[in-house]
Design an enzyme around this catalytic site. Sequence first.
Site, short mmCIF file in Angstrom:
data_model
loop_
_atom_site.label_atom_id
_atom_site.label_comp_id
_atom_site.label_asym_id
_atom_site.label_seq_id
_atom_site.Cartn_x
_atom_site.Cartn_y
_atom_site.Cartn_z
N GLU B 214 9.11 0.24 0.00
CA GLU B 214 8.25 0.59 -1.13
C GLU B 214 8.81 1.71 -1.97
O GLU B 214 8.74 1.67 -3.20
CB GLU B 214 6.86 1.03 -0.64
CG GLU B 214 5.96 -0.06 -0.19
CD GLU B 214 6.25 -0.46 1.22
OE1 GLU B 214 7.08 0.23 1.84
OE2 GLU B 214 5.67 -1.42 1.70
N HIS B 283 -5.00 0.51 6.90
CA HIS B 283 -5.04 -0.53 5.89
C HIS B 283 -6.33 -0.49 5.10
O HIS B 283 -6.68 -1.44 4.44
CB HIS B 283 -4.88 -1.91 6.55
CG HIS B 283 -3.52 -2.11 7.14
ND1 HIS B 283 -3.13 -1.52 8.30
CD2 HIS B 283 -2.46 -2.81 6.69
CE1 HIS B 283 -1.88 -1.86 8.56
NE2 HIS B 283 -1.45 -2.64 7.60
#
Lengths: 409, 478
Positions: B214, B283
């Site tokens: 990322e 998450h």
Amino acid sequence: MAAVRRLSLSSSAAPLRRLLILRPFSSSSADDQRVLTVETSLPFIGHKIDPPSRSVDTTPNELLSFFRDMSMMRRMEIAADSLYKAKLIRGFCHLYDGQEAVAVGMEAAITKRDAIITAYRDHCIYLGRGGSLVESFTELMGRRSGCSRGKGGSMHFYKKDSGFYGGHGIVGAQVPLGCGVAFAQKYSKDENVTFAMYGDGAANQGQLFEALNISALWDLPVILVCENNHYGMGTAEWRAAKSPAYYKRGDYVPGLKVDGMDAFAVKQACKFAKDYALKNGPLVLVQSYDFFEHYKMVLILEMDTYRYHGHSMSDPGSTYRTRDEISGVRQERDPIERIRKLILSHELATAAELKDIEKVVRKEVDEAIAQAKETPMPDPSELFTNVYVKGFGVEAFGADRKEVKAFLP
Amino acid sequence: MRRNRGANKTPGLREGGRSLSLLSLLSLRRFQYKYEPRSLSSPRLPLRPFLSLFFSLFSLSLAILFYSFDHSEDGSSAPDGRHPDGFVEYRHQLRQVSFRIAAPIFRRKGTILVVKSDGRHTVGFNAGLRGANLITNAVAAKTEASAKTMDSKPGHEVLLFEALREGLEEEMDRDPRVCVMGEDVGHYGGSYKVTKGLADKYGDLRVLDTPIAENSFTGMGIGAAMTGLRPVVEGMNMGFLLLAFNQISNNCGMLHYTSGGQFTIPIVIRGPGGVGRQLGAEHSQRLESYFQSIPGLQMVACSTPYNAKGLMKAAIRSENPVVLFEHVLLYNLKERIPDEDYICCLEEAEMVRPGEHVTILMYSRMRYHVMQAAKTLVNKGYDPEVIDIRSLKPFDLYTIGNSIQKTHRVLIVEECMRTGGIGASLRAAIIDNFWDFLDAPIMCLSSQDVPTPYAGSLEDWTVVQPAQIVAAVEQLCQ
């Protein structure tokens, strides 16, 4: 001839211009275009690639321009040193003296349409890309007419029109940006490359390897240039990296180790790298390395160089290395001295003329500083400009909705 | 009918007093027109009341059947009713609505009516009730019915992820500089199917599958944006973009400023965030609270298919870096959106329900909790004004301020944590600007300052629930 015009000559350099145009040191005009062959000081060392030859072609003009450009860079950094001590430059100031050969050699090998991105030691690369002394000093002093309008500072020099993407403070963060610029170059299919520069300290950053992986995967025209000055701030490279052979760190990506104190070695390596990144099937690789043909695009260059100053102005630079080491490098490997010796040995100019060039350069730098000192500070309203880009048809209204809302195109 | 007597009996049956025997008679009849009423010109029986009953029962069962299929990628596709709260709400609504308004449906012959995702059409709201709008195109048979009836209604129906895809596709058609980067966006089609089909259409150079890196691919997106490309960077989950925080904060937000305006970064960073269904702490992160103080960044949060598409298109066209926050649980919302090209203003808030007594500000998934609570509040006699703030940075203080001037009471409902969330900043902004108009302290309902637990009940207690919203409004309006 573009090599001669690279750094802007002000009116005080008229004597210098006369020196070059009237060619007092060589007899005919043909001599200025004559090709000299120079041997690099050290051979290149390749990792999974055949290194280029040590012989570099150059012209007298190029030699002189190297000398002048490097002198100007050296002079600018020394002047920045004294300005910092006079508290006209604040914050962080990372100086590049000792490493000028990398900036100058790279510029000689590429065009302004190729992109360069680097970290915070960016003053000289900005100059090489076409920035002017006045803009540099005004930015360093935080005045309004600086290259980033005084809002960037020493670590944020940018010049978009000549492909200089900065100027970044966080170590290693510029390498993914550089790979992104290379991606855009591939996307728009213009035959340009990007040189993403970083230091030996940044070579241990994870995002570098991530970016290298993606660049190799997508065949991006990027060249990663590690300016190895052997010290990551205060930590020597052998204390920071298990494997200080940074040109081999790419593993599947070929690498080349270059003597970064020799401007011609840098020029040769960068030209080689640019050709390698753009060519679809380089001859040398197809024959001996067709196994690696798939990874033909990306290349790592390690420039073995040295900085005389400390990491920044707040670092004396002598707590982690001896003064003998610094003076030893200065005597043996100084890039400007090397060019001076080359010029003198090829009898392109006398020592006195070179001294004159240096004097002119010094005068130019002093004038630029004087001009920069007089420039005003930015207007307080500049605090809020350039935070957002306004409008693409709809006017953005801020948190207090003072601006009138317009309509969609 | 006897078996339907009991505590949970629906009102319609009780009122209608239908008999099961008649129902069985009807079911024996061949029901030749599926949804639509048979022509009533030649009835053999007094059919209309029976038909309304049968139709409503049939549509209810079909609707339950339809809503039990959930297509989201995060595993919540079990047919046991684990859905976004919006759908739970709609099933309740259907049950209530189907029997009360079955008759009016048949006054309008041949219309397929749509449930809007913002719950404007539920029974119980006294204002703006335009008859019950039910969605009945659950099964394959809908195409015959829809072919006849869709012409009368403008627009087309999409799920939220399809709306995002439409927006993205239209912008990629319109501008060749738009490209998409992210994990699994290309050949896989996107982990939430937002980019499905785009790689086949535009090729590998415009829809790029990245490795799991990322930090670097966000940096590459920003570098590409510096040169003039318009990348759309997808984070598979917003929480993963924490790894790219340096790139987003320093290079994305600040480059326009530190370069003195030389570089613009027209990048869009998007991804689903928020608390899902038992996805675990890592998450279920709400990154809007971390990004909100980065100068130079614009943040928007979409909540319906209409504003998802509009905000996506506006974000891509914007010259500023925009972070588009989607929500994991909202991807399967269905709404009818216009066919024509439209964008939503990035800095504007949306007035969901006008009212008089209290201003409720929320965004993203909390919209549905608030609307559910609003139903109860209206029944109790309150008139909340519900505003979906949509623009998280900068706030649309114009709309919010006008609302506060009218109602003098504010409740903020957010999914961020209490400390340093969007609600905290919004509260400060309202106090700074509209202090004189407030009759009561601003109430802010936010998630608890805990990592989101896995257990379902604990997770529900972490997030603001409609009952808490009702209680807060009651307290505020004393």
